[in-house]
Scaffold this active site. Sequence first.
Site, PDB file in Angstrom:
ATOM      1  N   ASN A   9       6.166  -2.327   9.387  1.00 21.22           N
ATOM      2  CA  ASN A   9       4.922  -1.599   9.125  1.00 21.22           C
ATOM      3  C   ASN A   9       3.838  -2.637   8.828  1.00 21.22           C
ATOM      4  O   ASN A   9       3.804  -3.202   7.742  1.00 21.22           O
ATOM      5  CB  ASN A   9       5.145  -0.654   7.928  1.00 21.22           C
ATOM      6  CG  ASN A   9       3.869   0.035   7.493  1.00 21.22           C
ATOM      7  OD1 ASN A   9       2.857   0.018   8.211  1.00 21.22           O
ATOM      8  ND2 ASN A   9       3.903   0.647   6.316  1.00 21.22           N
ATOM      9  N   LYS A  11       0.742  -2.163   8.478  1.00 25.06           N
ATOM     10  CA  LYS A  11      -0.345  -1.593   7.654  1.00 25.06           C
ATOM     11  C   LYS A  11      -1.707  -1.973   8.234  1.00 25.06           C
ATOM     12  O   LYS A  11      -1.847  -2.100   9.450  1.00 25.06           O
ATOM     13  CB  LYS A  11      -0.192  -2.028   6.192  1.00 25.06           C
ATOM     14  CG  LYS A  11       1.220  -1.775   5.653  1.00 25.06           C
ATOM     15  CD  LYS A  11       1.347  -1.883   4.157  1.00 25.06           C
ATOM     16  CE  LYS A  11       2.784  -1.614   3.742  1.00 25.06           C
ATOM     17  NZ  LYS A  11       2.965  -1.575   2.305  1.00 25.06           N
ATOM     18  N   HIS A  94       3.966   8.081   4.417  1.00 28.65           N
ATOM     19  CA  HIS A  94       4.066   6.827   3.662  1.00 28.65           C
ATOM     20  C   HIS A  94       3.362   7.005   2.318  1.00 28.65           C
ATOM     21  O   HIS A  94       2.347   7.699   2.233  1.00 28.65           O
ATOM     22  CB  HIS A  94       3.413   5.684   4.458  1.00 28.65           C
ATOM     23  CG  HIS A  94       3.679   4.345   3.855  1.00 28.65           C
ATOM     24  ND1 HIS A  94       2.989   3.897   2.744  1.00 28.65           N
ATOM     25  CD2 HIS A  94       4.552   3.366   4.169  1.00 28.65           C
ATOM     26  CE1 HIS A  94       3.441   2.686   2.425  1.00 28.65           C
ATOM     27  NE2 HIS A  94       4.392   2.350   3.275  1.00 28.65           N
ATOM     28  N   GLU A  96       1.457   5.226   0.662  1.00 29.20           N
ATOM     29  CA  GLU A  96       0.027   4.869   0.638  1.00 29.20           C
ATOM     30  C   GLU A  96      -0.814   6.006   1.211  1.00 29.20           C
ATOM     31  O   GLU A  96      -1.930   6.267   0.753  1.00 29.20           O
ATOM     32  CB  GLU A  96      -0.187   3.553   1.410  1.00 29.20           C
ATOM     33  CG  GLU A  96       0.309   2.358   0.613  1.00 29.20           C
ATOM     34  CD  GLU A  96       0.768   1.174   1.445  1.00 29.20           C
ATOM     35  OE1 GLU A  96       0.453   1.097   2.642  1.00 29.20           O
ATOM     36  OE2 GLU A  96       1.482   0.321   0.876  1.00 29.20           O
ATOM     37  N   GLU A 164      11.405   4.717   0.030  1.00 32.23           N
ATOM     38  CA  GLU A 164      10.580   3.614  -0.457  1.00 32.23           C
ATOM     39  C   GLU A 164      10.082   3.936  -1.861  1.00 32.23           C
ATOM     40  O   GLU A 164       9.076   4.668  -2.009  1.00 32.23           O
ATOM     41  CB  GLU A 164       9.372   3.405   0.462  1.00 32.23           C
ATOM     42  CG  GLU A 164       9.739   3.007   1.866  1.00 32.23           C
ATOM     43  CD  GLU A 164       8.570   2.331   2.567  1.00 32.23           C
ATOM     44  OE1 GLU A 164       8.729   1.189   3.003  1.00 32.23           O
ATOM     45  OE2 GLU A 164       7.489   2.943   2.640  1.00 32.23           O
ATOM     46  N   GLY A 170       5.323  -3.676  -1.918  1.00 31.44           N
ATOM     47  CA  GLY A 170       4.324  -4.735  -2.017  1.00 31.44           C
ATOM     48  C   GLY A 170       4.283  -5.429  -3.363  1.00 31.44           C
ATOM     49  O   GLY A 170       3.341  -6.162  -3.656  1.00 31.44           O
ATOM     50  N   SER A 210       9.538  -4.227  -0.618  1.00 36.33           N
ATOM     51  CA  SER A 210       9.761  -5.653  -0.871  1.00 36.33           C
ATOM     52  C   SER A 210      11.038  -6.185  -0.223  1.00 36.33           C
ATOM     53  O   SER A 210      11.732  -7.044  -0.788  1.00 36.33           O
ATOM     54  CB  SER A 210       9.739  -5.951  -2.375  1.00 36.33           C
ATOM     55  OG  SER A 210       8.460  -5.646  -2.906  1.00 36.33           O
ATOM     56  N   GLY A 231       7.346  -4.119   5.141  1.00 37.14           N
ATOM     57  CA  GLY A 231       5.898  -4.286   5.158  1.00 37.14           C
ATOM     58  C   GLY A 231       5.518  -5.750   5.279  1.00 37.14           C
ATOM     59  O   GLY A 231       5.482  -6.319   6.371  1.00 37.14           O
ATOM     60  N   GLY A 232       5.260  -6.386   4.159  1.00 38.97           N
ATOM     61  CA  GLY A 232       4.760  -7.761   4.147  1.00 38.97           C
ATOM     62  C   GLY A 232       5.560  -8.733   4.997  1.00 38.97           C
ATOM     63  O   GLY A 232       4.991  -9.530   5.764  1.00 38.97           O
TER      64      GLY A 232
HETATM   65  P1  PGA Z   1       6.581  -4.061   1.549  1.00 38.52           P
HETATM   66  O1  PGA Z   1       6.060  -2.663   2.157  1.00 38.52           O
HETATM   67  O2  PGA Z   1       7.759  -4.501   2.368  1.00 38.52           O
HETATM   68  O3  PGA Z   1       5.404  -5.000   1.679  1.00 38.52           O
HETATM   69  O4  PGA Z   1       6.950  -3.794   0.127  1.00 38.52           O
HETATM   70  C1  PGA Z   1       6.959  -1.714   2.637  1.00 38.52           C
HETATM   71  C2  PGA Z   1       6.224  -0.499   3.121  1.00 38.52           C
HETATM   72  O5  PGA Z   1       5.235  -0.082   2.504  1.00 38.52           O
HETATM   73  O6  PGA Z   1       6.594   0.093   4.151  1.00 38.52           O
END
Ligand code: PGA
Length: 253
Positions: A9, A11, A94, A96, A164, A170, A210, A231-232
């Site tokens: 992802n 983002k 998600h 967010e 999640e 994050g 994470s 994500g990251g």
């Molecule tokens: P992250 O994000 O791996 O940066 O924690 C995961 C996500 O929001 O899908």
Amino acid sequence: MPIPVVVGNWKMNTDLPVATALATDVANGSVGISGVELVLCPPFISLSAVQSAVAGTSVKIGAQNMHSAESGAYTGEIAAPMLQGLCQYVLLGHSERRQLFGETDESVNAKIKVAFESSLIPVLCVGETLEQREAGLALSTVSNQVKAGLSDIDDITGVVLAYEPVWAIGTGQAATPEIAVEVMGGAILDTLKLLYHAGADQVPILYGGSVTSENIASFAGQDCIHGALVGGAALQAGQFLEIARLIAEVKAE
Ligand code: PGA
């Protein structure tokens, strides 16, 4: 066991050249990896370029969101028919989107139905906040999100679930495998079994929050965890490919 899946992802990161380069690197590296489905979710404006970059490989593409209406006066939104032919997956619900953009279980449910009607694979994202966890509400929150997200859907063939925990996204503080198993093998799988009986066993359930190449093996080693939503770490091709490779390796054991 469902096929292992790893979803990147991106983002609101990467411009068109960066997205193209990242997808190209992942596509090139994916050739040596089998036994896990790789899915890239770039921003909408890069879907087409990423599609070209991964052409000829088994890498799949997903959108990060979509609207439930087919078309109309929804400035700034993207509809399912616009995604058809550009991607195979779509992330829905998600945290967010839920926290920052007012998505509700009802709107997520409407989108899931449209995804099915549009032959897009919905990745239903669920997870509790820290406050809900501290109040002892983690399992019920997640279970309710699963029930509401899948409300009035009789056949869940093709759906992907992603757990999640909001507090792990994050933050660099992934959940422990024990916590993930409690929620994924407990709340999520139990709810799916209650609703869909044997159909539940076909649903890939991914852990997200994470995820790195350092911690993924401890999650992938659990029977009820079938992959990851990243994500990251998905913004670096090397990291993402290593996470995919490790999932495939652990699941093949
Ligand atoms: P992250 O994000 O791996 O940066 O924690 C995961 C996500 O929001 O899908």
